[in-house]
Design a protein around this motif. Structure first.
Motif, PDB file in Angstrom:
ATOM      1  N   SER A  68      18.469 -13.668   9.933  1.00  0.00           N
ATOM      2  CA  SER A  68      17.386 -12.801   9.471  1.00  0.00           C
ATOM      3  C   SER A  68      17.899 -11.901   8.351  1.00  0.00           C
ATOM      4  O   SER A  68      18.866 -11.153   8.535  1.00  0.00           O
ATOM      5  CB  SER A  68      16.849 -11.936  10.618  1.00  0.00           C
ATOM      6  OG  SER A  68      15.812 -11.082  10.158  1.00  0.00           O
ATOM      7  N   LEU A  69      17.248 -11.957   7.171  1.00  0.00           N
ATOM      8  CA  LEU A  69      17.694 -11.155   6.028  1.00  0.00           C
ATOM      9  C   LEU A  69      17.373  -9.673   6.208  1.00  0.00           C
ATOM     10  O   LEU A  69      17.998  -8.818   5.573  1.00  0.00           O
ATOM     11  CB  LEU A  69      17.038 -11.680   4.747  1.00  0.00           C
ATOM     12  CG  LEU A  69      17.364 -13.124   4.364  1.00  0.00           C
ATOM     13  CD1 LEU A  69      16.646 -13.501   3.073  1.00  0.00           C
ATOM     14  CD2 LEU A  69      18.874 -13.330   4.221  1.00  0.00           C
ATOM     15  N   ALA A  70      16.379  -9.369   7.041  1.00  0.00           N
ATOM     16  CA  ALA A  70      16.035  -7.977   7.341  1.00  0.00           C
ATOM     17  C   ALA A  70      16.201  -7.763   8.843  1.00  0.00           C
ATOM     18  O   ALA A  70      16.215  -8.721   9.623  1.00  0.00           O
ATOM     19  CB  ALA A  70      14.602  -7.678   6.914  1.00  0.00           C
ATOM     20  N   ARG A  71      16.316  -6.525   9.242  1.00  0.00           N
ATOM     21  CA  ARG A  71      16.637  -6.265  10.651  1.00  0.00           C
ATOM     22  C   ARG A  71      15.864  -5.072  11.190  1.00  0.00           C
ATOM     23  O   ARG A  71      15.623  -4.091  10.494  1.00  0.00           O
ATOM     24  CB  ARG A  71      18.138  -6.017  10.805  1.00  0.00           C
ATOM     25  CG  ARG A  71      18.595  -5.991  12.261  1.00  0.00           C
ATOM     26  CD  ARG A  71      20.103  -5.985  12.336  1.00  0.00           C
ATOM     27  NE  ARG A  71      20.556  -6.034  13.716  1.00  0.00           N
ATOM     28  CZ  ARG A  71      20.678  -7.160  14.414  1.00  0.00           C
ATOM     29  NH1 ARG A  71      20.366  -8.315  13.862  1.00  0.00           N
ATOM     30  NH2 ARG A  71      21.117  -7.134  15.676  1.00  0.00           N
ATOM     31  N   GLU A  72      15.489  -5.196  12.464  1.00  0.00           N
ATOM     32  CA  GLU A  72      14.945  -4.086  13.229  1.00  0.00           C
ATOM     33  C   GLU A  72      15.719  -3.986  14.534  1.00  0.00           C
ATOM     34  O   GLU A  72      16.276  -4.993  15.010  1.00  0.00           O
ATOM     35  CB  GLU A  72      13.451  -4.288  13.497  1.00  0.00           C
ATOM     36  CG  GLU A  72      12.602  -4.195  12.237  1.00  0.00           C
ATOM     37  CD  GLU A  72      11.114  -4.055  12.540  1.00  0.00           C
ATOM     38  OE1 GLU A  72      10.788  -3.384  13.544  1.00  0.00           O
ATOM     39  OE2 GLU A  72      10.307  -4.605  11.782  1.00  0.00           O
ATOM     40  N   PRO A  73      15.773  -2.804  15.137  1.00  0.00           N
ATOM     41  CA  PRO A  73      16.590  -2.616  16.341  1.00  0.00           C
ATOM     42  C   PRO A  73      16.264  -3.566  17.488  1.00  0.00           C
ATOM     43  O   PRO A  73      17.152  -3.895  18.280  1.00  0.00           O
ATOM     44  CB  PRO A  73      16.312  -1.155  16.732  1.00  0.00           C
ATOM     45  CG  PRO A  73      15.995  -0.488  15.433  1.00  0.00           C
ATOM     46  CD  PRO A  73      15.232  -1.511  14.647  1.00  0.00           C
ATOM     47  N   PHE A  74      15.020  -4.034  17.595  1.00  0.00           N
ATOM     48  CA  PHE A  74      14.675  -4.878  18.741  1.00  0.00           C
ATOM     49  C   PHE A  74      15.448  -6.198  18.731  1.00  0.00           C
ATOM     50  O   PHE A  74      15.614  -6.832  19.788  1.00  0.00           O
ATOM     51  CB  PHE A  74      13.164  -5.149  18.787  1.00  0.00           C
ATOM     52  CG  PHE A  74      12.653  -6.110  17.751  1.00  0.00           C
ATOM     53  CD1 PHE A  74      12.742  -7.491  17.950  1.00  0.00           C
ATOM     54  CD2 PHE A  74      12.063  -5.651  16.587  1.00  0.00           C
ATOM     55  CE1 PHE A  74      12.261  -8.373  17.000  1.00  0.00           C
ATOM     56  CE2 PHE A  74      11.587  -6.531  15.633  1.00  0.00           C
ATOM     57  CZ  PHE A  74      11.694  -7.899  15.842  1.00  0.00           C
ATOM     58  N   LEU A  75      15.967  -6.621  17.572  1.00  0.00           N
ATOM     59  CA  LEU A  75      16.731  -7.869  17.512  1.00  0.00           C
ATOM     60  C   LEU A  75      18.020  -7.779  18.336  1.00  0.00           C
ATOM     61  O   LEU A  75      18.558  -8.801  18.758  1.00  0.00           O
ATOM     62  CB  LEU A  75      17.062  -8.224  16.065  1.00  0.00           C
ATOM     63  CG  LEU A  75      15.887  -8.616  15.161  1.00  0.00           C
ATOM     64  CD1 LEU A  75      16.387  -8.983  13.768  1.00  0.00           C
ATOM     65  CD2 LEU A  75      15.106  -9.784  15.756  1.00  0.00           C
ATOM     66  N   GLU A  76      18.503  -6.558  18.562  1.00  0.00           N
ATOM     67  CA  GLU A  76      19.722  -6.384  19.346  1.00  0.00           C
ATOM     68  C   GLU A  76      19.517  -6.787  20.797  1.00  0.00           C
ATOM     69  O   GLU A  76      20.483  -7.048  21.524  1.00  0.00           O
ATOM     70  CB  GLU A  76      20.184  -4.926  19.274  1.00  0.00           C
ATOM     71  CG  GLU A  76      20.506  -4.443  17.866  1.00  0.00           C
ATOM     72  CD  GLU A  76      20.743  -2.955  17.804  1.00  0.00           C
ATOM     73  OE1 GLU A  76      20.771  -2.319  18.892  1.00  0.00           O
ATOM     74  OE2 GLU A  76      20.889  -2.417  16.683  1.00  0.00           O
ATOM     75  N   HIS A  77      18.267  -6.831  21.251  1.00  0.00           N
ATOM     76  CA  HIS A  77      17.981  -7.106  22.653  1.00  0.00           C
ATOM     77  C   HIS A  77      17.635  -8.574  22.903  1.00  0.00           C
ATOM     78  O   HIS A  77      17.323  -8.952  24.028  1.00  0.00           O
ATOM     79  CB  HIS A  77      16.826  -6.223  23.130  1.00  0.00           C
ATOM     80  CG  HIS A  77      17.077  -4.751  22.927  1.00  0.00           C
ATOM     81  ND1 HIS A  77      17.966  -4.034  23.700  1.00  0.00           N
ATOM     82  CD2 HIS A  77      16.592  -3.880  22.010  1.00  0.00           C
ATOM     83  CE1 HIS A  77      18.007  -2.779  23.279  1.00  0.00           C
ATOM     84  NE2 HIS A  77      17.178  -2.656  22.257  1.00  0.00           N
ATOM     85  N   LEU A  78      17.670  -9.380  21.850  1.00  0.00           N
ATOM     86  CA  LEU A  78      17.414 -10.804  22.018  1.00  0.00           C
ATOM     87  C   LEU A  78      18.705 -11.533  22.370  1.00  0.00           C
ATOM     88  O   LEU A  78      19.796 -11.104  22.014  1.00  0.00           O
ATOM     89  CB  LEU A  78      16.818 -11.388  20.739  1.00  0.00           C
ATOM     90  CG  LEU A  78      15.488 -10.795  20.269  1.00  0.00           C
ATOM     91  CD1 LEU A  78      15.024 -11.488  19.002  1.00  0.00           C
ATOM     92  CD2 LEU A  78      14.424 -10.882  21.343  1.00  0.00           C
ATOM     93  N   VAL A  79      18.566 -12.652  23.080  1.00  0.00           N
ATOM     94  CA  VAL A  79      19.717 -13.483  23.435  1.00  0.00           C
ATOM     95  C   VAL A  79      19.481 -14.880  22.891  1.00  0.00           C
ATOM     96  O   VAL A  79      18.522 -15.542  23.272  1.00  0.00           O
ATOM     97  CB  VAL A  79      19.913 -13.532  24.966  1.00  0.00           C
ATOM     98  CG1 VAL A  79      21.094 -14.426  25.320  1.00  0.00           C
ATOM     99  CG2 VAL A  79      20.111 -12.123  25.525  1.00  0.00           C
TER     100      VAL A  79
END
Length: 356
Positions: free
Chosen positions: A294-305
């Motif tokens: 993902s070229l852009a990021r939001e904090p919720f991506l940290e919670h994906l597996v």
């Protein structure tokens, strides 16, 4: 999100600044208009008006009449150039802004408040219209600001600000032919870096998922991926319609190709989350069967597996650069110095491995 009490206090502070600056010499706008300007609900506006009335800033309400300003409230500092009154025009209301942009907005507001200034996010209905010139002119005439931030702005909007020489900063990449000052992630360099990572791991066919927005940053990301011209490296663009169903549709199209991509690159964090779900639904494993960046990021991506590999910018650092540029623009520098390109930090994640 701010608590109700602090939100009212912030609205009171902003309205006091606007009254001191003489924006409303005699009467306040109606409650509906104030709710639009402050980006809050009518109940919050009423509580704000009660606080202002208690402090003598406005007179008690009279039936059928707008609130009258209470006495001479103009500050001796109202005309000083260092008091920055900034407005941000965006197609999105606050609740629809991405998490990083919300944090950036909060940091900008705090920085300006410390300087005695104010900051508001406004999402006018005409912002995305094809011919907004007349409505922009009326709006700018009624909303006095030191300068404006243009967020996800169209070519007609940017062209109008450029032609009228209204002090502004494009928070993004200006459209072709527009020379307004700007600040944006270098999407081309970021995508080129992602292409290099995938190439070194052995990926030769890569898909990029583009949103329907006609923004220069999206085109730049595509160009960045395609700049890697090593023999055998192929990039295929898939454009979705901005919905979850649209992302799922193009995912199925990509996976249905005779030679499918072994990696997918997304422009938006939401696209990455949807692709991860789509892959699981059809039995594809990320990253074993399909790598994801993902070229852009939001904090919720940290919670994906697995956690999605990608790139992130620090909202606090970006906000400092925004405020610094705005101060130069308000001072009359139409071409503020410094690099307008932001280089995001790489987040390694766990969604990229060599292709099967």
């Amino acid at each position: 999100m701010p608590e109700r009490g602090s939100l009212v206090a912030e609205c009171v502070r902003v309205m006091q600044l606007r009254i001191e600056a003489g924006e409303w010499p005699q009467h306040l706008p109606g409650e509906r208009r104030l709710a639009e300007l402050l980006q809050v609900g009518r109940d919050t506006v009423r509580l704000t008006l009660s606080e202002l009335e208690a402090g003598g800033w406005i007179e008690p309400a009279a039936a059928g009449c707008r609130r009258k300003i209470g006495g001479d409230r103009k500050s001796e500092e109202a005309g000083r150039s260092e008091r920055l009154r900034i407005g941000m025009l965006s197609p999105f209301r606050l609740e629809r802004l991405s998490q990083p942009m919300l944090l950036e907005v909060d940091h900008i507001r705090r920085a300006l408040a410390e300087k005695g200034g104010s900051f508001e996010v406004i999402a006018p209905g005409w912002f995305e219209s094809k011919q907004p010139s007349k409505r922009i002119a009326d709006f700018i005439a009624s909303e006095r600001r030191s300068a404006w931030i243009l967020h996800r702005s169209s070519l007609p909007v940017q062209r109008w600000f450029a032609e009228q020489r209204i002090p502004c900063l494009v928070r993004g990449t200006p459209h072709e032919g527009i020379t307004l000052p700007f600040l944006d992630v270098d999407w081309k360099a970021t995508a080129r870096h992602a292409a290099g990572i995938l190439w070194r791991l052995g990926h030769r066919k890569v898909g990029i998922l583009s949103p329907p927005d006609q923004l220069r940053g999206v085109d730049a990301a595509l160009r960045g991926l395609r700049e890697l011209t090593d023999d055998g490296f192929e990039v295929v663009e898939f454009v979705e319609d901005g919905t979850t169903a649209g992302v799922e549709k193009v995912f199925r199209r990509a996976m249905g190709l005779k030679v499918r991509p072994t990696a997918m690159v997304t422009n938006r964090p939401r696209q990455a989350a949807t692709l991860l779900s789509c892959a699981a639904r059809v039995g594809l494993r990320v990253p074993e069967d399909l790598s994801l960046v993902s070229l852009a990021r939001e904090p919720f991506l940290e919670h994906l597996v697995p956690e999605i590999t990608g790139y992130r910018s620090d909202p606090a650092s970006v906000a400092k650069q925004v405020v610094r540029r705005l101060e130069q623009i308000v001072a009359g520098n139409v071409a503020p110095g410094g690099d307008p390109w932001l280089m995001p930090e790489v987040v390694k994640g766990a969604s990229v491995v060599p292709p099967p």
